[in-house]
Design a protein around this motif. Structure first.
Motif, PDB file in Angstrom:
ATOM      1  N   GLN A 128       0.821  -1.203   0.000  1.00 26.92           N
ATOM      2  CA  GLN A 128       0.000   0.000   0.000  1.00 26.92           C
ATOM      3  C   GLN A 128       0.861   1.262   0.000  1.00 26.92           C
ATOM      4  N   ARG A 129       2.003   1.224   0.647  1.00 25.31           N
ATOM      5  CA  ARG A 129       2.872   2.396   0.690  1.00 25.31           C
ATOM      6  C   ARG A 129       3.529   2.645  -0.660  1.00 25.31           C
ATOM      7  N   ASP A 174       2.097   3.500   7.647  1.00 21.60           N
ATOM      8  CA  ASP A 174       0.879   4.278   7.461  1.00 21.60           C
ATOM      9  C   ASP A 174       1.034   5.221   6.277  1.00 21.60           C
ATOM     10  N   VAL A 175       0.176   5.071   5.271  1.00 24.70           N
ATOM     11  CA  VAL A 175       0.266   5.864   4.052  1.00 24.70           C
ATOM     12  C   VAL A 175       0.077   7.349   4.348  1.00 24.70           C
ATOM     13  N   ARG A 176      -0.816   7.670   5.274  1.00 28.12           N
ATOM     14  CA  ARG A 176      -1.080   9.082   5.571  1.00 28.12           C
ATOM     15  C   ARG A 176       0.142   9.762   6.174  1.00 28.12           C
ATOM     16  N   ASN A 181      -7.004   7.067   2.550  1.00 29.22           N
ATOM     17  CA  ASN A 181      -7.549   6.013   3.419  1.00 29.22           C
ATOM     18  C   ASN A 181      -7.962   4.789   2.611  1.00 29.22           C
ATOM     19  N   GLN A 214      -4.960   2.885   1.472  1.00 31.08           N
ATOM     20  CA  GLN A 214      -4.352   2.160   2.592  1.00 31.08           C
ATOM     21  C   GLN A 214      -4.956   0.763   2.710  1.00 31.08           C
ATOM     22  N   ASP A 244     -10.405   3.532  11.813  1.00 36.09           N
ATOM     23  CA  ASP A 244      -9.568   2.941  10.778  1.00 36.09           C
ATOM     24  C   ASP A 244      -9.917   1.474  10.579  1.00 36.09           C
TER      25      ASP A 244
END
Length: 567
Positions: A246-247, A276-278, A384, A387, A482
């Motif tokens: 995901q990253r 965490d992508v965010r 989101n 992710q 989440d």
């Protein structure tokens, strides 16, 4: 040497500071293009006109790095180095204002390469002749002849050079020389097409062979990161490539595959964080803020206002979309947009009767949305969604839960189904999510011909989904939310992939606008399966995810994200 490469700085904005060994060792993403250009150099023989080259690519796409790679490759090649002397101009040539300045600068570079003990430049300047340009050109070729080689001029931002020296005569003089004189080959780089090359009435129209620097594909990006990580011994980056898809996917989509920004992303991956992508996005935004602010502040006031009106909107816009806000006539806005396109800030979308415009550099638009626009909230929903979506291929928790739910016996009677439904709805109590998820997943996959099963599904879409969407919107920043978002997104994707496209789309469209936002990408993907024109009107970073979702939920349609997508 291996230790030196591991410890060498990444030099995101100044690749010329890297030594030849380091730069060529890291240079993997444009190797095919490098080979094609070196082949042209090799075939530019002295007894016929030379083929000259221009490379076009937005800022950060690797133009300067490519010019450095050409220079070092020629210098290291036993054959080419005997024939050619590469002279690489600096990226910014603020001191060049006319044709004489150009030849004086070329002479300076030649003297440096030949380690001349006395400078001819100072002598020419002291003469102050009105024929300085011609004299400097003559001295350049005299000194070049002493080297026994031909000159390979590597000119970054050649568009700025042409604009600076264009006095109505100079460019025509250069074209006449470069077209007939085999002692010099020019390889230029520019962030976009410019009039001196593209306009039919200009001196260099149809003169150069043009190559384009495309954004990195997902495969190229992963190969680039892996190669760099292996050279530098960064196990954390390799772990992210292999276990946190995901990253990597988010990095490619949000940066637009821009190599400079990917290098910034490399530093983020190296420092780890928690997958965490965010947080990755926030770190990238912080890294880029000084550069982006400097660029926007360089614009004139009205051009800056026009850019702002376009950049604050996520999807491509027409002139009519921003005319009222700017309080200017359409022709005035069109003139500002033309200027922004020429300077590489804005690009037009092709294939539309009424032209649409968007920010040309993808991550610049992301930066603007997150920092200055109310659209930033929608972008956060996209992050989101990514992710969850891109983590699915490595995350087997949902498969294990589904296997467990399907393996447990469940009586086929109204009471059992009602119990299942209530358990599913309890999923949307943030404190009972884990308890209800398996039963909910099972309820969604019950025999569609069973009327009780259908009742459960209908109840879920009518009662549970609005509650879930509302809680996601209210609790966007909480860990529990989440987890809830992941559960709901997984459920929707599973149902859509099961062939019930219309059922999922109808349920989502029944929600109010704010409740739809977390599922915007899925809505667009389902709509685009019926009407591909949907893809033409949405932002590129959204479209990339939409294409991947379409390929995921409709493989039986033969949909291919690479073939059917446009960029």
């Amino acid at each position: 040497m291996e230790h030196e490469i591991r410890e060498a700085p990444l030099n995101l904005y100044n690749p010329t500071a890297k030594d030849a060994e380091t730069l060529l060792a890291e240079f993997i993403d444009r190797k095919k293009l490098l080979a094609r250009i070196l082949d042209i150099v090799q075939h530019n023989v002295p007894d016929r006109p030379q083929q000259h080259v221009i490379v076009v690519g937005p800022r950060g796409m690797g133009k300067t790095t490519l010019l450095c790679a050409i220079r070092y490759s020629v210098q290291k090649d036993d054959v080419l180095s005997q024939e050619w002397l590469p002279l690489q101009f600096d990226e910014e040539q603020y001191g060049i204002g006319d044709l004489a300045d150009f030849w004086l600068e070329a002479l300076r570079h030649l003297e440096i390469e030949l380690k001349a003990t006395q400078s001819k430049v100072d002598q020419l300047l002291n003469e102050a002749s009105d024929k300085l340009a011609q004299h400097a050109q003559d001295v350049f070729f005299e000194l070049l002849a002493l080297s026994g080689r031909r000159a390979l001029l590597l000119v970054d931002n050649i568009n700025d050079l042409f604009a600076a020296i264009d006095d109505g005569i100079a460019l025509n003089q250069l074209r006449a020389l470069w077209m007939t004189d085999p002692r010099m080959m020019v390889i230029g780089a520019t962030p976009s097409h410019f009039d001196e090359v593209s306009a039919v009435d200009q001196a260099f129209h149809d003169f150069f062979r043009i190559f384009y620097l495309d954004r990195l594909t997902q495969e190229e990006l992963e190969a680039f990161l892996r190669h760099l990580a292996e050279m530098r011994g960064d196990a954390q980056v390799i772990h992210a490539i292999e276990h946190e898809p995901q990253r990597i996917a988010a990095m490619r989509i949000l940066t637009g595959g821009n190599p400079r920004l990917v290098m910034l992303g490399y530093r983020v991956l190296k420092e780890g964080f928690d997958g965490d992508v965010r947080r990755d996005l926030e770190r990238l935004l912080d890294e880029c803020t000084p550069f982006f602010k400097h660029r926007i502040e360089s614009l004139a006031k009205e051009a800056r206002r026009t850019f702002d009106a376009i950049a604050r909107r996520w999807d491509p816009v027409t002139v009519d979309d921003i005319r009222v806000e700017l309080r200017k006539p359409s022709n005035y806005i069109s003139a500002q947009i033309k200027r922004l396109i020429a300077e590489g800030f804005i690009e037009a979308i092709s294939g539309e009767k009424k032209k649409r415009y968007q920010v040309s550099e993808r991550f610049y638009k992301v930066y603007y949305l997150m920092r200055y626009s109310r659209e930033g909230r929608r972008l956060r929903w996209l992050v989101n969604f990514m992710q969850v979506f891109y983590a699915r291929r490595n995350d087997r928790r949902w498969a294990r839960r589904l296997d467990k739910a399907l393996s447990e016996p469940l009586a086929v009677n109204p009471a059992a189904y009602e119990q299942t439904r209530l358990a599913g709805i309890s999923l949307f109590d943030l404190n009972k999510m884990e308890e209800g998820v398996a039963l909910l997943m099972r309820g969604l996959l019950l025999d569609p011909e069973d009327r009780y099963g259908r009742h459960v599904l209908n109840q879920f879409w009518r009662d549970a989904l609005p509650v879930a969407a509302e809680q996601i919107a209210v609790n966007n920043n909480s860990t529990a939310s989440d987890n809830l978002r992941q559960a709901i997104t997984e459920t929707l994707l599973t149902k859509a992939a099961g062939g019930e496209h219309e059922a999922v789309l109808d349920a989502l469209l029944a929600l109010d606008e704010s409740a739809q936002q977390p599922f915007e990408v899925l809505i667009l993907a389902l709509q685009a399966l019926n009407d591909r024109s949907v893809l033409q009107h949405i932002a590129r970073e959204k479209r990339d995810v939409v294409l991947d979702v379409m390929a995921s939920i409709a493989p039986e349609d033969g949909f291919d994200a690479k073939k059917d997508g446009t960029n």
